[in-house]
Write a protein that holds these residues in place. Structure first.
Motif, PDB file in Angstrom:
ATOM      1  N   THR A  13       0.841  -1.193   0.000  1.00  0.00           N
ATOM      2  CA  THR A  13       0.000   0.000   0.000  1.00  0.00           C
ATOM      3  C   THR A  13       0.877   1.244   0.000  1.00  0.00           C
ATOM      4  O   THR A  13       1.965   1.261   0.562  1.00  0.00           O
ATOM      5  CB  THR A  13      -0.885   0.068   1.262  1.00  0.00           C
ATOM      6  N   SER A  14       0.405   2.287  -0.643  1.00  0.00           N
ATOM      7  CA  SER A  14       1.060   3.580  -0.558  1.00  0.00           C
ATOM      8  C   SER A  14       0.001   4.649  -0.808  1.00  0.00           C
ATOM      9  O   SER A  14      -1.196   4.336  -0.877  1.00  0.00           O
ATOM     10  CB  SER A  14       2.203   3.685  -1.573  1.00  0.00           C
ATOM     11  N   VAL A  20       2.103  10.748  -2.634  1.00  0.00           N
ATOM     12  CA  VAL A  20       3.566  10.614  -2.732  1.00  0.00           C
ATOM     13  C   VAL A  20       4.062  11.178  -4.065  1.00  0.00           C
ATOM     14  O   VAL A  20       5.133  11.774  -4.134  1.00  0.00           O
ATOM     15  CB  VAL A  20       3.984   9.130  -2.562  1.00  0.00           C
ATOM     16  N   VAL A  21       3.279  10.999  -5.125  1.00  0.00           N
ATOM     17  CA  VAL A  21       3.734  11.424  -6.455  1.00  0.00           C
ATOM     18  C   VAL A  21       2.886  12.521  -7.089  1.00  0.00           C
ATOM     19  O   VAL A  21       3.312  13.150  -8.061  1.00  0.00           O
ATOM     20  CB  VAL A  21       3.785  10.225  -7.436  1.00  0.00           C
ATOM     21  N   ALA A  22       1.693  12.743  -6.552  1.00  0.00           N
ATOM     22  CA  ALA A  22       0.773  13.686  -7.203  1.00  0.00           C
ATOM     23  C   ALA A  22       1.325  15.110  -7.159  1.00  0.00           C
ATOM     24  O   ALA A  22       2.060  15.477  -6.243  1.00  0.00           O
ATOM     25  CB  ALA A  22      -0.592  13.629  -6.520  1.00  0.00           C
ATOM     26  N   THR A  23       0.961  15.914  -8.157  1.00  0.00           N
ATOM     27  CA  THR A  23       1.391  17.323  -8.203  1.00  0.00           C
ATOM     28  C   THR A  23       0.186  18.275  -8.187  1.00  0.00           C
ATOM     29  O   THR A  23       0.361  19.480  -8.065  1.00  0.00           O
ATOM     30  CB  THR A  23       2.205  17.597  -9.488  1.00  0.00           C
ATOM     31  N   PRO A  60       4.932  10.556   7.303  1.00  0.00           N
ATOM     32  CA  PRO A  60       4.442   9.335   6.651  1.00  0.00           C
ATOM     33  C   PRO A  60       4.653   9.318   5.132  1.00  0.00           C
ATOM     34  O   PRO A  60       5.036   8.290   4.569  1.00  0.00           O
ATOM     35  CB  PRO A  60       2.939   9.331   6.981  1.00  0.00           C
ATOM     36  N   TYR A  61       4.443  10.461   4.457  1.00  0.00           N
ATOM     37  CA  TYR A  61       4.610  10.476   2.997  1.00  0.00           C
ATOM     38  C   TYR A  61       6.082  10.273   2.617  1.00  0.00           C
ATOM     39  O   TYR A  61       6.402   9.542   1.674  1.00  0.00           O
ATOM     40  CB  TYR A  61       4.108  11.785   2.389  1.00  0.00           C
ATOM     41  N   ALA A  62       6.971  10.928   3.357  1.00  0.00           N
ATOM     42  CA  ALA A  62       8.400  10.759   3.073  1.00  0.00           C
ATOM     43  C   ALA A  62       8.805   9.302   3.298  1.00  0.00           C
ATOM     44  O   ALA A  62       9.605   8.740   2.539  1.00  0.00           O
ATOM     45  CB  ALA A  62       9.225  11.680   3.962  1.00  0.00           C
ATOM     46  N   ASP A  63       8.219   8.684   4.302  1.00  0.00           N
ATOM     47  CA  ASP A  63       8.547   7.275   4.559  1.00  0.00           C
ATOM     48  C   ASP A  63       8.019   6.369   3.453  1.00  0.00           C
ATOM     49  O   ASP A  63       8.686   5.418   3.036  1.00  0.00           O
ATOM     50  CB  ASP A  63       8.004   6.822   5.918  1.00  0.00           C
TER      51      ASP A  63
END
Ligand SMILES: NC(=O)c1ccc[n+]([C@@H]2O[C@H](COP(=O)([O-])OP(=O)(O)OC[C@H]3O[C@@H](n4cnc5c(N)ncnc54)[C@H](OP(=O)(O)O)[C@@H]3O)[C@@H](O)[C@H]2O)c1
Length: 194
Positions: free
Chosen positions: A90-91, A95-98, A114-117
């Protein structure tokens, strides 16, 4: 499939266990407490190599119902040694959205750790030896399954709704685990539009 569900006591994890058993998979749960509905539970911390050494050998696939770089760091060598290659994690789509930028700036400010992890965990998988898939969810909510999701392979969602029920997320995680075409791919998933 002989499936190990890591983080199986969580809100998504419990649904993955339930749905995997209903699909006919043999489910082992790894959690810090007993999990109902699994064929077996290995109780312990998923960053502990001894616990993983008990849980991983003999599985066809591992499904991480929690995204964590500490778990990936411990899990990859144990899976490699046991010859278990398939891993689904899961992620978060964030994390990648702009876009939308203002909203993303806000959620990154609030959930930076949490996002950086999750980004770290994804990077470890991408550079590693396993047959991984990453399933990046939008905002999770409890409630009944809608039976449909929006998926795409872009950084920014190409459609769908920001709200995704954990029941639909669990089903998508299992669909991905069952699909060899998803190996070494990251898929974004959100709720259905309308
Ligand atoms: N929540 C969201 O809105 C959201 C949005 C996008 C993506 N996601 C992704 O979806 C995943 C699941 O979300 P959720 O809300 O269903 O999570 P959750 O209810 O918080 O469940 C996470 C589970 O992981 C377990 N866990 C954590 N570290 C562990 C360890 N070292 N060993 C064993 N178990 C461990 C926790 O155990 P304990 O119960 O013992 O603490 C908990 O049961 C997230 O991790 C993230 O990757 C979530």
């Amino acid at each position: 499939m002989r499936l190990l569900v890591v983080g199986a006591a969580g809100r998504t994890g419990r649904l993955v266990v339930e749905q995997a058993a209903a699909r006919g998979h043999e489910v082992t749960a790894l959690a810090r407490r007993e999990v109902p509905g699994a064929h077996a539970t290995v109780v312990g911390d998923a960053t502990d190599p001894a616990v993983l050494g008990e849980a991983v050998p003999g599985r066809d696939a591992v499904l991480m119902a929690v995204g964590s770089s500490a778990i990936v760091r411990a899990l990859v060598p144990v899976m490699t040694a046991a010859g278990v290659r398939r891993l689904v994690m899961t992620s978060s789509r964030s994390v990648v959205a702009t876009r939308p930028k203002l909203l993303l700036d806000l959620v990154w400010w609030r959930f930076r750790g949490p996002y950086a992890d999750l980004a770290r965990a994804e990077g470890m998988l991408e550079g590693g030896p396993l047959d991984w898939s990453v399933v990046r969810a939008t905002m999770l909510a409890d409630g009944p399954a809608r039976g449909r999701v929006h998926t795409d392979f872009e950084a920014d969602a190409t459609g769908g709704d920001w709200r995704l029920t954990r029941a639909d997320y669990a089903a998508t995680l299992l669909d991905v685990a069952e699909d060899s075409a998803m190996v070494r791919r990251a898929v974004g998933v959100g709720g259905p539009r309308g």
